[in-house]
Scaffold this motif. Structure first.
Motif, PDB file in Angstrom:
ATOM      1  N   LEU A 145       0.626  -4.889   0.893  1.00  0.00           N
ATOM      2  CA  LEU A 145       0.825  -6.228   1.457  1.00  0.00           C
ATOM      3  C   LEU A 145       1.770  -7.052   0.601  1.00  0.00           C
ATOM      4  CD1 LEU A 145      -1.768  -8.526   3.135  1.00  0.00           C
ATOM      5  CD2 LEU A 145      -0.229  -9.460   1.422  1.00  0.00           C
ATOM      6  N   VAL A 146       1.540  -7.077  -0.698  1.00  0.00           N
ATOM      7  CA  VAL A 146       2.414  -7.857  -1.578  1.00  0.00           C
ATOM      8  C   VAL A 146       3.847  -7.355  -1.476  1.00  0.00           C
ATOM      9  CG1 VAL A 146       2.937  -8.458  -3.975  1.00  0.00           C
ATOM     10  CG2 VAL A 146       0.565  -8.475  -3.185  1.00  0.00           C
ATOM     11  N   GLY A 147       4.025  -6.041  -1.446  1.00  0.00           N
ATOM     12  CA  GLY A 147       5.363  -5.478  -1.371  1.00  0.00           C
ATOM     13  C   GLY A 147       6.056  -5.748  -0.057  1.00  0.00           C
ATOM     14  N   SER A 148       5.303  -5.755   1.041  1.00  0.00           N
ATOM     15  CA  SER A 148       5.915  -5.944   2.356  1.00  0.00           C
ATOM     16  C   SER A 148       6.370  -7.376   2.602  1.00  0.00           C
ATOM     17  CB  SER A 148       4.934  -5.527   3.459  1.00  0.00           C
ATOM     18  OG  SER A 148       3.874  -6.456   3.589  1.00  0.00           O
ATOM     19  N   VAL A 149       5.655  -8.342   2.010  1.00  0.00           N
ATOM     20  CA  VAL A 149       5.925  -9.738   2.330  1.00  0.00           C
ATOM     21  C   VAL A 149       6.758 -10.448   1.277  1.00  0.00           C
ATOM     22  CG1 VAL A 149       3.923 -10.847   1.227  1.00  0.00           C
ATOM     23  CG2 VAL A 149       4.782 -11.737   3.406  1.00  0.00           C
ATOM     24  N   SER A 150       6.824  -9.907   0.067  1.00  0.00           N
ATOM     25  CA  SER A 150       7.508 -10.607  -1.021  1.00  0.00           C
ATOM     26  C   SER A 150       9.013 -10.684  -0.781  1.00  0.00           C
ATOM     27  CB  SER A 150       7.237  -9.902  -2.352  1.00  0.00           C
ATOM     28  OG  SER A 150       7.922 -10.559  -3.408  1.00  0.00           O
ATOM     29  N   GLU A 151       9.578 -11.876  -0.995  1.00  0.00           N
ATOM     30  CA  GLU A 151      11.018 -12.053  -0.839  1.00  0.00           C
ATOM     31  C   GLU A 151      11.769 -11.678  -2.113  1.00  0.00           C
ATOM     32  OE1 GLU A 151      10.861 -16.108   0.214  1.00  0.00           O
ATOM     33  OE2 GLU A 151      10.894 -16.864  -1.838  1.00  0.00           O
ATOM     34  N   ILE A 152      11.062 -11.459  -3.184  1.00  0.00           N
ATOM     35  CA  ILE A 152      11.655 -10.937  -4.403  1.00  0.00           C
ATOM     36  C   ILE A 152      11.154  -9.512  -4.608  1.00  0.00           C
ATOM     37  CG2 ILE A 152      11.825 -13.213  -5.490  1.00  0.00           C
ATOM     38  CD1 ILE A 152       9.346 -12.491  -7.159  1.00  0.00           C
ATOM     39  N   ARG A 153      11.820  -8.768  -5.446  1.00  0.00           N
ATOM     40  CA  ARG A 153      11.344  -7.427  -5.731  1.00  0.00           C
ATOM     41  C   ARG A 153      10.000  -7.546  -6.448  1.00  0.00           C
ATOM     42  NH1 ARG A 153      15.522  -3.468  -8.491  1.00  0.00           N
ATOM     43  NH2 ARG A 153      16.659  -4.344  -6.714  1.00  0.00           N
ATOM     44  N   PRO A 154       8.930  -7.009  -5.841  1.00  0.00           N
ATOM     45  CA  PRO A 154       7.596  -7.230  -6.422  1.00  0.00           C
ATOM     46  C   PRO A 154       7.420  -6.504  -7.745  1.00  0.00           C
ATOM     47  CG  PRO A 154       7.467  -5.670  -4.614  1.00  0.00           C
ATOM     48  CD  PRO A 154       8.871  -6.200  -4.612  1.00  0.00           C
ATOM     49  N   LEU A 155       6.643  -7.129  -8.614  1.00  0.00           N
ATOM     50  CA  LEU A 155       6.216  -6.486  -9.844  1.00  0.00           C
ATOM     51  C   LEU A 155       4.928  -5.740  -9.564  1.00  0.00           C
ATOM     52  CD1 LEU A 155       6.093  -6.092 -12.982  1.00  0.00           C
ATOM     53  CD2 LEU A 155       4.784  -8.218 -13.049  1.00  0.00           C
ATOM     54  N   THR A 156       4.893  -4.474  -9.906  1.00  0.00           N
ATOM     55  CA  THR A 156       3.667  -3.697  -9.747  1.00  0.00           C
ATOM     56  C   THR A 156       3.300  -3.073 -11.078  1.00  0.00           C
ATOM     57  OG1 THR A 156       4.807  -1.634  -9.147  1.00  0.00           O
ATOM     58  CG2 THR A 156       4.255  -3.156  -7.356  1.00  0.00           C
ATOM     59  N   THR A 157       2.015  -2.841 -11.265  1.00  0.00           N
ATOM     60  CA  THR A 157       1.536  -2.169 -12.476  1.00  0.00           C
ATOM     61  C   THR A 157       0.682  -0.996 -12.036  1.00  0.00           C
ATOM     62  OG1 THR A 157      -0.355  -3.673 -12.598  1.00  0.00           O
ATOM     63  CG2 THR A 157       1.584  -4.255 -13.890  1.00  0.00           C
ATOM     64  N   GLU A 158       1.348   0.026 -11.531  1.00  0.00           N
ATOM     65  CA  GLU A 158       0.646   1.189 -11.017  1.00  0.00           C
ATOM     66  C   GLU A 158       0.756   2.355 -11.978  1.00  0.00           C
ATOM     67  OE1 GLU A 158       1.999   1.996  -6.978  1.00  0.00           O
ATOM     68  OE2 GLU A 158       0.088   1.134  -6.357  1.00  0.00           O
ATOM     69  N   GLU A 159      -0.336   3.092 -12.108  1.00  0.00           N
ATOM     70  CA  GLU A 159      -0.344   4.327 -12.869  1.00  0.00           C
ATOM     71  C   GLU A 159      -0.707   5.479 -11.946  1.00  0.00           C
ATOM     72  OE1 GLU A 159      -2.675   4.521 -16.346  1.00  0.00           O
ATOM     73  OE2 GLU A 159      -1.584   2.955 -17.420  1.00  0.00           O
ATOM     74  N   THR A 160      -0.112   6.619 -12.216  1.00  0.00           N
ATOM     75  CA  THR A 160      -0.470   7.821 -11.484  1.00  0.00           C
ATOM     76  C   THR A 160      -1.904   8.210 -11.814  1.00  0.00           C
ATOM     77  OG1 THR A 160       1.820   8.594 -11.549  1.00  0.00           O
ATOM     78  CG2 THR A 160       0.116  10.234 -11.070  1.00  0.00           C
ATOM     79  N   MET A 161      -2.680   8.476 -10.769  1.00  0.00           N
ATOM     80  CA  MET A 161      -4.078   8.848 -10.976  1.00  0.00           C
ATOM     81  C   MET A 161      -4.159  10.263 -11.532  1.00  0.00           C
ATOM     82  SD  MET A 161      -5.747   7.211  -7.541  1.00  0.00           S
ATOM     83  CE  MET A 161      -7.385   7.798  -7.969  1.00  0.00           C
ATOM     84  N   THR A 162      -5.044  10.461 -12.498  1.00  0.00           N
ATOM     85  CA  THR A 162      -5.225  11.765 -13.121  1.00  0.00           C
ATOM     86  C   THR A 162      -6.691  12.141 -13.095  1.00  0.00           C
ATOM     87  OG1 THR A 162      -5.643  10.904 -15.347  1.00  0.00           O
ATOM     88  CG2 THR A 162      -3.337  11.180 -14.695  1.00  0.00           C
ATOM     89  N   GLU A 163      -6.996  13.285 -13.691  1.00  0.00           N
ATOM     90  CA  GLU A 163      -8.381  13.751 -13.733  1.00  0.00           C
ATOM     91  C   GLU A 163      -9.269  12.822 -14.558  1.00  0.00           C
ATOM     92  OE1 GLU A 163      -8.488  17.740 -15.047  1.00  0.00           O
ATOM     93  OE2 GLU A 163      -7.460  18.546 -13.289  1.00  0.00           O
ATOM     94  N   ALA A 164      -8.653  11.941 -15.353  1.00  0.00           N
ATOM     95  CA  ALA A 164      -9.449  11.015 -16.160  1.00  0.00           C
ATOM     96  C   ALA A 164     -10.265  10.066 -15.298  1.00  0.00           C
ATOM     97  CB  ALA A 164      -8.539  10.218 -17.092  1.00  0.00           C
TER      98      ALA A 164
END
Length: 207
Positions: free
Chosen positions: A41-60
């Motif tokens: 949602l944030v990415g679809s509506v933001s008029e600026i390039r959104p900041l995201t803090t995503e990490e790839t999910m692992t077995e941890a």
């Protein structure tokens, strides 16, 4: 683990510059359980390039994060998402998407500081992940609207059934939303703003 953020650049991009006409800004938060579509949602509506803090999910995360119903999800927000949208030439919304996993809820205190209201994204395939989220908003006294995200394989439930299942008061708006679609996401935010205005002016009516 890979850590993803918005791409680095030198100097401000023209589309990121706040318009000179803006007179006020409002902070809102996008909340919901794990995998309900907050980052989308944030990415679809933001008029600026959104900041995201995503990490790839692992077995941890095995045995810690409940991925039932979202087994194909490969990344997760670990701090916040951030975007901005202008509702009109004088008013902008700053959007903060919260992490959905309970182990990251300690970050909510900072993200909710100064927030005027919230959008609760709901996945009808996994209504149970919304219970604690809504409870936390009610405990904090944060006004919110509920947006039912449109997943292709999600079952349909009448609005009143959803209200009963989530124990949502009649005056709180419950609307349909497609987090992938800019117009639908914008309309969801407009619903929140209209609701907040109604609360502030004492004109709120049952939806």
């Amino acid at each position: 683990m890979d850590f993803k953020t918005s791409e680095a650049h030198v100097g401000p991009r023209s589309e990121d510059t706040l318009p000179a006409t803006v007179a006020s800004a409002v902070k809102v938060v996008i909340v919901g359980g794990f995998g309900v579509g907050k980052t989308t949602l944030v990415g679809s509506v933001s008029e600026i390039r959104p900041l995201t803090t995503e990490e790839t999910m692992t077995e941890a995360a095995v045995g810690i994060d409940d991925i039932a119903g979202v087994e194909r999800k490969t990344s997760t927000t670990v701090a916040m998402d951030f975007g901005r949208i202008s509702l009109n030439p004088r008013l902008v919304l700053y959007l903060f998407g919260t992490p959905g996993q309970e182990r990251f809820w300690f970050l909510w205190n900072g993200l909710f500081e100064g927030a005027l209201g919230a959008v609760v994204l709901v996945d009808t395939r996994r209504l149970e992940v919304s219970f604690d989220v809504i409870g936390k908003l009610e405990d904090r006294g944060v006004p919110f609207v509920v947006a039912v995200n449109a997943f292709p394989d999600a079952p349909f439930h009448p609005t009143e059934d959803l209200r009963d299942a989530l124990d949502i008061p009649d005056h709180v708006p419950v609307i349909d939303c497609d987090a992938r679609d800019r117009v639908s996401s914008r309309d969801t935010l407009m619903t929140l703003m209209h609701y907040l205005h109604a609360l502030a002016t004492g004109t709120s009516e049952p939806q």
